[in-house]
Write an enzyme that holds these catalytic residues in place. Structure first.
Site, PDB file in Angstrom:
ATOM      1  N   ASP A   1      -1.764   5.924  -2.170  1.00 50.56           N
ATOM      2  CA  ASP A   1      -2.084   6.857  -3.252  1.00 50.56           C
ATOM      3  C   ASP A   1      -1.995   6.150  -4.599  1.00 50.56           C
ATOM      4  O   ASP A   1      -2.885   6.266  -5.452  1.00 50.56           O
ATOM      5  CB  ASP A   1      -1.120   8.038  -3.192  1.00 50.56           C
TER       6      ASP A   1
ATOM      7  N   GLU B   1      -5.775   7.010   2.241  1.00 53.02           N
ATOM      8  CA  GLU B   1      -4.718   6.490   1.374  1.00 53.02           C
ATOM      9  C   GLU B   1      -3.813   5.528   2.142  1.00 53.02           C
ATOM     10  O   GLU B   1      -3.461   4.445   1.649  1.00 53.02           O
ATOM     11  CB  GLU B   1      -3.889   7.641   0.807  1.00 53.02           C
TER      12      GLU B   1
END
Length: 263
Positions: free
Chosen positions: A71, A139
């Protein structure tokens, strides 16, 4: 050295065709165009928390930690990318555009478009917790790429292999500057009455047209704007109205963009 490169190529050839992890190597080559150094990182990145394995001490094995890292990696890469692509844009524009790209629904769509969804290991239904599991996995995969290959490699891979291929920046930036549409969408969601009072300004001439617009929200003047066309004056008036509303605590831009997607 050339010898090392040759050996690596031969090793990769046998892994792709005969190794016990050949499916993973082929997937990484097909989707990301990479040859991993540590295949175990990428295998871990595919295990969603719903399908966690457990060690003897009860510790779970899943992709959540890699998702956390990925992320941050993706946000950093997108920030670098937009900073270069839009050299004249202000901080607000860049932040909103970055938010549109990295929010979970967008990453979920990207994961599906590149074909990553076919390899995710997950269990259970389609409840809220798994709503964006493909985006979560993307991610995690970028977290694995970062640990395995470093930031520069990750940057090139995500920009050239994903952003430039699957994200329409022109369309996104156009939407981001269409303040009238954003204000109308917000007013409809919040049941506000919107009016546009447009007229030629005092300096208007046939050769040099000029307009002035006032936006009214529930009958109250909320923004003024001028421009060389009625459309331009409306956009500027809406931009001013949005600024005033946001100062009063209304989340006009984030609501119009679709909210937080459960992030």
């Amino acid at each position: 050295t050339q010898k090392d490169v040759m050996f690596g190529t031969i090793q990769s050839y046998f892994r792709l065709r005969y190794g016990r992890d050949k499916a993973y190597y082929r997937m990484l080559k097909t989707i990301f165009g990479l040859r991993p150094n540590n295949i175990e990182l990428y295998k871990l990145a595919l295990i969603h928390r719903s399908a966690s394995l457990f060690l003897d001490d009860g510790a779970p094995i899943n992709n959540e930690r890699l998702e956390f890292l990925g992320d941050a990696v993706i946000e950093s890469i997108v920030s670098d990318f937009l900073f270069i692509e839009f050299p004249e844009a202000d901080e607000g524009f860049l932040s909103r555009l970055r938010s549109r790209i990295v929010r979970r629904s967008s990453l979920n769509r990207l994961a599906i478009e590149i074909g990553l969804d076919r390899y995710v290991i997950a269990q259970g239904g389609n409840g809220f917790a798994q709503k964006h599991l493909y985006g979560d996995t993307l991610e995690a995969m970028m977290g694995a790429v970062y640990l395995d290959k470093g930031y520069d490699f990750s940057n090139r891979l995500f920009i050239n292999g994903i952003l430039r291929k699957y994200v329409d920046l022109d369309d996104m930036s156009e939407q981001e500057t269409d303040f009238k549409s954003r204000l109308i969408e917000w007013s409809q969601k919040n049941r506000k009455r919107l009016q546009f009072d447009s007229a030629p300004s005092a300096s208007y001439t046939a050769k040099s047209p000029h307009f002035r617009t006032t936006v009214l929200v529930d009958g109250r003047p909320s923004g003024d704007g001028e421009g060389d066309s009625k459309k331009e004056s409306e956009q500027r008036a809406c931009q001013e109205a949005i600024r005033r509303l946001e100062r009063l605590g209304e989340s006009v831009l984030s609501e119009a963009a679709g909210g937080s997607d459960g992030e």
